[in-house]
Design an enzyme around this catalytic site. Structure first.
Site, short mmCIF file in Angstrom:
data_model
loop_
_atom_site.label_atom_id
_atom_site.label_comp_id
_atom_site.label_asym_id
_atom_site.label_seq_id
_atom_site.Cartn_x
_atom_site.Cartn_y
_atom_site.Cartn_z
N ASN A 210 33.72 -1.78 53.90
CA ASN A 210 33.22 -2.98 54.55
C ASN A 210 32.17 -3.50 53.63
O ASN A 210 31.56 -2.95 52.61
CB ASN A 210 32.57 -2.60 56.05
CG ASN A 210 31.52 -1.60 55.84
OD1 ASN A 210 30.35 -1.89 55.22
ND2 ASN A 210 31.88 -0.62 56.36
N ASP A 279 35.16 3.36 60.90
CA ASP A 279 35.64 3.97 62.14
C ASP A 279 37.01 4.83 61.89
O ASP A 279 37.42 5.47 62.77
CB ASP A 279 35.89 3.10 63.14
CG ASP A 279 34.52 2.38 63.76
OD1 ASP A 279 33.44 3.12 63.74
OD2 ASP A 279 34.47 1.27 63.91
N LYS A 289 47.78 8.63 41.80
CA LYS A 289 47.96 7.13 42.23
C LYS A 289 48.99 6.66 42.90
O LYS A 289 50.21 7.34 42.29
CB LYS A 289 47.53 6.30 40.84
CG LYS A 289 47.29 4.86 41.33
CD LYS A 289 47.03 4.14 40.11
CE LYS A 289 47.22 2.48 40.33
NZ LYS A 289 47.43 1.87 39.37
N PHE A 323 22.43 1.22 65.16
CA PHE A 323 22.60 -0.14 64.67
C PHE A 323 23.88 -1.01 65.59
O PHE A 323 24.94 -0.32 65.14
CB PHE A 323 22.74 -0.87 63.27
CG PHE A 323 21.33 -0.70 62.84
CD1 PHE A 323 20.19 0.36 62.96
CD2 PHE A 323 20.68 -2.01 62.63
CE1 PHE A 323 19.09 0.30 62.21
CE2 PHE A 323 19.30 -2.09 61.95
CZ PHE A 323 18.49 -0.87 61.89
N LYS A 337 26.65 0.08 73.90
CA LYS A 337 26.72 1.38 72.70
C LYS A 337 25.48 2.31 72.84
O LYS A 337 25.52 3.43 72.68
CB LYS A 337 26.60 0.94 71.29
CG LYS A 337 27.85 0.27 70.86
CD LYS A 337 27.79 -0.30 69.42
CE LYS A 337 29.28 -0.88 69.26
NZ LYS A 337 29.30 -1.91 68.02
N LYS A 341 26.59 6.18 73.42
CA LYS A 341 26.24 7.05 72.40
C LYS A 341 24.96 7.80 72.69
O LYS A 341 24.62 8.58 71.80
CB LYS A 341 26.09 6.22 71.22
CG LYS A 341 27.46 5.55 70.35
CD LYS A 341 27.32 5.19 69.01
CE LYS A 341 28.52 4.10 68.63
NZ LYS A 341 28.92 4.46 67.61
N1 CTP Z 1 28.25 4.86 63.93
C1 CTP Z 1 28.53 6.48 63.50
N2 CTP Z 1 29.45 6.86 63.21
C2 CTP Z 1 30.77 6.36 63.16
C3 CTP Z 1 30.63 4.84 63.57
C4 CTP Z 1 29.44 4.29 63.75
O1 CTP Z 1 27.35 7.12 63.82
N3 CTP Z 1 31.95 6.87 63.00
C5 CTP Z 1 27.02 4.50 64.10
C6 CTP Z 1 26.65 3.24 63.13
O2 CTP Z 1 25.99 3.75 62.11
C7 CTP Z 1 25.61 2.36 64.10
C8 CTP Z 1 26.28 2.68 65.48
O3 CTP Z 1 27.07 3.85 65.54
O4 CTP Z 1 24.41 2.93 64.10
C9 CTP Z 1 27.30 1.62 66.02
O5 CTP Z 1 28.18 1.27 64.95
P1 CTP Z 1 29.09 0.08 65.21
O6 CTP Z 1 30.09 -0.17 63.88
O7 CTP Z 1 28.34 -1.17 65.69
O8 CTP Z 1 29.98 0.30 66.40
P2 CTP Z 1 31.01 1.35 66.58
O9 CTP Z 1 30.60 2.72 67.28
O10 CTP Z 1 31.98 1.54 65.34
O11 CTP Z 1 32.07 0.32 67.45
P3 CTP Z 1 32.85 -0.95 67.46
O12 CTP Z 1 33.43 -0.81 65.95
O13 CTP Z 1 33.85 -0.78 68.36
O14 CTP Z 1 32.15 -2.05 67.69
#
Ligand code: CTP
Length: 399
Positions: A210, A279, A289, A323, A337, A341
């Site tokens: 990303n 995710d 490769k 975040f 969240k 979480k």
């Molecule tokens: N985060 C984490 N572990 C993951 C994904 C995310 O600890 N595998 C943490 C990120 O570092 C951030 C928070 O969870 O502090 C929220 O991340 P975000 O990408 O906004 O949310 P997601 O939990 O991935 O949910 P979605 O993609 O459905 O918005």
């Protein structure tokens, strides 16, 4: 007016016409009770004389490495005495020297030996200020924790209009007093911060990722260290330089980041997850490769571990800050969240607004705790946002 008695401010003056305005800054510092030690470069002395500053500060003005009978190492003794060093005006030249570690006169050598806070107030022609090399140097300095008192717009000494006018002395004074007042409110605390993206490889040369640049996490790490914390910065791949005084662990994938967090969470008072963790990852990672001749591949994805959720479930007893990267219903989604979480603080972050989100110096964001009722998104610099988050953290940790 702030009381700076007992504090020593080193005032570095370089060769720009704004040097004459710095006499006013010296006066403001002296009036606030600070001991002011002035260092002037050779070109600064073409604009104003050392006598001006000798008279205002009541201290000898240092101009060379070689003539101080009291100290054979003036660059070391001056940097050790300083509670803060402010360079005003800061020309493109001193900025470049600072960014690249050049030490060829008393001021640049003192800056290289500096241990504490350094503030710079750039002043130059707009084209020089906006030149990619200068901007790159400024970015390096910001990353290294140097505080920038941004120049303003207006008519420049050369007659051009644009950005590059040194900030007014009162504004620089405000920044100096703000930095000197910065509490060591995270002294004795261990803070673990994650930053940047993760990469999820499906073969040795291809990966999913990303656009996170790591800026937010790196700024947080620098500010937390400045407030006295022992900081471990766990970083995905970025092109940033780690801030001074921070120990860094480099990782690539979400799995490595999860492992590094678990290894470093012991004894931590707070975990701040500013990283944009993937995710999903490819269920299979090929050793060699993937060749085109095999046709368009089908990649099966599997979820990665949610690091915050795991740490929260293991109830490690530290504060948890997340975040939320959102495009719509930003505050509502962030609140969910926070609950889902098990977090103490969540930073709601609108990632698809102009000047907000990945790679920008500003964010449209809100810092939310469970007890906050009315919250609104505000456009702030990442540095201010970092301090707001750390203010809340320090408040929750108490003392
Ligand atoms: N985060 C984490 N572990 C993951 C994904 C995310 O600890 N595998 C943490 C990120 O570092 C951030 C928070 O969870 O502090 C929220 O991340 P975000 O990408 O906004 O949310 P997601 O939990 O991935 O949910 P979605 O993609 O459905 O918005």
């Amino acid at each position: 007016m702030s009381d700076l008695s007992g504090r020593t401010v080193v005032l570095g003056i370089t060769g720009g016409i704004a040097a004459y305005k710095v006499a006013e800054l010296a006066r403001l510092l002296v009036r606030a009770g600070a001991r002011v030690k002035v260092i002037m470069t050779e070109s600064a002395q073409k604009f104003v004389t050392p006598l001006t500053f000798r008279t205002i500060t009541g201290e000898p003005v240092a101009t060379t490495m070689w003539s101080d009978p009291a100290s054979p190492y003036p660059h070391i003794s001056i940097s050790e005495e300083a509670d803060l060093i402010v360079v005003a005006p800061a020309t493109a030249n001193i900025i470049a020297k600072m960014a690249r570690g050049i030490a060829d006169d008393l001021l640049s050598t003192t800056l290289l030996a500096a241990r504490g806070t350094v503030l710079i107030a750039p002043a130059m022609n707009a084209r020089m200020y906006l030149h990619p090399e200068t901007q790159d140097n400024l970015a390096r300095l910001r990353e290294a924790g140097v505080v920038l008192v941004e120049p303003g717009m207006g008519e420049l000494a050369c007659g051009d209009e644009g950005v590059g006018r040194m900030a007014e002395p009162a504004r620089i004074m405000e920044a100096v007093t703000g930095e000197l007042a910065l509490a060591a409110d995270l002294e004795g605390r261990k803070v673990v911060i994650t930053a940047g993206p993760t990469r999820e490889h499906f073969d040795p040369v291809r990966f999913m990722s990303n656009p996170s640049t790591g800026k937010m996490g790196y700024i947080l790490a620098g500010r937390a260290a400045r407030r006295g914390a022992a900081v471990v910065l766990i970083s995905g791949p970025t092109s940033l330089h780690p801030p001074a005084g921070v120990s860094t662990v480099d990782v690539v994938s979400a799995e490595e980041m999860a492992r590094a967090v678990k290894e470093n969470i012991e004894g931590a008072d707070v975990l701040i997850m500013a990283a944009a963790v993937a995710d999903y990852r490819p269920a299979e990672r090929l050793e060699t490769k993937l060749k085109k001749r095999g046709g368009v591949p089908e990649v099966t994805l599997e979820p990665t571990e949610d690091i915050l959720k795991s740490v929260s479930a293991a109830s490690r007893g530290c504060l948890l800050v997340g975040f939320a990267a959102e495009t719509d219903e930003v505050i509502e989604n962030a609140r969910s969240k926070l609950v889902d979480k098990g977090l103490d603080i969540i930073v709601a972050n609108k990632v698809d607004a102009p000047d907000s989100g990945f790679g920008t110096p500003t964010n449209l964001a809100a810092v939310i705790t469970a007890s906050d009722e009315e919250v609104e998104l505000e456009m702030t610099s990442k540095a201010v946002l970092a301090d707001t988050v750390l203010d809340r953290v320090a408040g929750m940790l108490g003392g």
